[in-house]
Design a protein around this motif. Structure first.
Motif, short mmCIF file in Angstrom:
data_model
loop_
_atom_site.label_atom_id
_atom_site.label_comp_id
_atom_site.label_asym_id
_atom_site.label_seq_id
_atom_site.Cartn_x
_atom_site.Cartn_y
_atom_site.Cartn_z
N GLY A 1 -10.71 0.57 -5.81
CA GLY A 1 -9.44 0.23 -5.20
C GLY A 1 -9.64 -0.50 -3.88
N LYS A 2 -8.54 -0.84 -3.27
CA LYS A 2 -8.56 -1.47 -1.95
C LYS A 2 -7.76 -0.60 -1.00
CE LYS A 2 -9.67 -6.05 -3.21
NZ LYS A 2 -11.09 -6.01 -3.15
N GLY B 1 4.95 7.57 2.45
CA GLY B 1 5.36 6.26 2.93
C GLY B 1 4.56 5.15 2.31
N ASP B 2 4.94 3.95 2.65
CA ASP B 2 4.21 2.79 2.19
C ASP B 2 4.30 1.69 3.24
OD1 ASP B 2 6.83 1.83 1.80
OD2 ASP B 2 6.78 2.33 -0.31
N PHE B 3 3.43 0.71 3.09
CA PHE B 3 3.46 -0.42 4.01
C PHE B 3 2.99 -1.67 3.30
CE2 PHE B 3 -0.66 1.65 4.71
CZ PHE B 3 -1.56 0.58 4.74
N SER B 4 3.33 -2.80 3.89
CA SER B 4 2.90 -4.11 3.41
C SER B 4 2.10 -4.74 4.53
CB SER B 4 4.13 -4.96 3.07
OG SER B 4 3.72 -6.24 2.63
N TYR C 1 0.83 -1.19 0.00
CA TYR C 1 0.00 0.00 0.00
C TYR C 1 0.87 1.25 0.00
CZ TYR C 1 -3.65 -3.21 1.58
OH TYR C 1 -4.53 -4.25 1.68
N VAL C 2 0.38 2.30 -0.62
CA VAL C 2 1.02 3.62 -0.53
C VAL C 2 0.13 4.47 0.38
CG1 VAL C 2 -0.09 4.52 -2.63
CG2 VAL C 2 2.03 5.53 -1.81
N ILE C 3 0.72 5.21 1.29
CA ILE C 3 -0.06 6.05 2.21
C ILE C 3 -0.72 7.17 1.44
CG2 ILE C 3 0.06 7.57 4.21
CD1 ILE C 3 2.36 5.76 5.23
N ASP C 4 -2.02 7.33 1.63
CA ASP C 4 -2.83 8.30 0.89
C ASP C 4 -2.70 9.69 1.51
OD1 ASP C 4 -4.62 9.66 -0.66
OD2 ASP C 4 -6.39 8.58 0.02
N ILE D 1 -3.55 2.98 0.10
CA ILE D 1 -4.22 2.51 -1.11
C ILE D 1 -3.36 1.38 -1.69
CG2 ILE D 1 -5.05 3.12 -3.42
CD1 ILE D 1 -5.01 6.07 -2.44
N GLN D 2 -3.98 0.25 -1.97
CA GLN D 2 -3.23 -0.88 -2.49
C GLN D 2 -2.60 -0.53 -3.84
OE1 GLN D 2 -5.23 -4.64 -2.24
NE2 GLN D 2 -3.86 -5.60 -3.71
N LYS D 3 -1.33 -0.87 -3.99
CA LYS D 3 -0.60 -0.58 -5.23
C LYS D 3 -1.05 -1.51 -6.34
CE LYS D 3 3.60 0.91 -2.86
NZ LYS D 3 5.02 0.69 -2.68
#
Length: 190
Positions: free
Chosen positions: A150-151, A56-59, A24-27, A188-190
């Motif tokens: 999106g997810k 940022g981003d996260f998994s 995911y990328v932080i919205d 938001i899921q990439k």
């Protein structure tokens, strides 16, 4: 017959809610994520502020939350406490020294899963050129499909640290030695 069986299996998986790890990328574009801070003002009230610019981003895999990871970069020049003179002071050498240290960051190292969607996110926080371990008390807010196809996945969290641990030794009085960070993260899921 094979097509029916594979379609039925796919439908069962969807209905059971089984999901896989996703990135995911932080919205931050739509203001669906926030990094706030609060610190006591002379022990009489709370001073609140925020960082307007970060990325940022996260998994995250709901079946393996302990395998999650997050990385965030904060533009320290974007500090905003709703008071221009105070912001100028906080951005100066007494506090963040944003000209010399324009970025703060957090990188997770380990996730400790607790109960009911709660976790402790252990990582390294860098502020004013100092990197130290930091633990964020995190909570799963929710996730799923958004109205645009999106997810999304959302979390909130809090952490505290002593200013002097990151080279900020300006005397604010005994009640104002620690700052609390409040996070609201929607990805938001990439």
């Amino acid at each position: 017959m094979k097509l029916w069986k594979s379609s039925a299996f796919a439908l069962m998986i969807l209905m059971s809610g089984i999901t896989q790890a996703a990135d995911y990328v932080i919205d931050t574009d739509k203001a669906h994520a926030f990094i706030l801070f609060k610190i006591k003002h002379l022990g009489f009230s709370w001073l609140y502020g925020r960082f307007n610019d970060f990325e940022g981003d996260f998994s995250y895999d709901p079946n393996k939350p302990e395998a999650a990871s997050i990385g965030v970069k904060i533009d320290t020049k974007s500090l905003d406490s709703n008071h221009a003179e105070r912001d100028k002071h906080l951005k100066g050498k007494d506090f963040l020294d944003v000209d010399k240290f324009p970025e703060a960051s957090f990188v997770s190292k380990r996730i400790e899963v607790l109960k009911d969607g709660h976790a402790k996110v252990h990582g390294e926080f860098t502020l004013k050129g100092v990197t130290k371990p930091l633990v964020i008390d995190a909570e799963l807010v929710g996730g799923g499909s958004d109205p645009w196809g999106g997810k999304r996945q959302g979390f909130s969290g809090t952490t505290k640290f002593k200013l002097k641990d990151f080279g900020i030794d300006y005397n604010l009085g005994p009640a104002s030695q620690e700052v609390e960070i409040i996070l609201s993260i929607e990805g938001i899921q990439k």
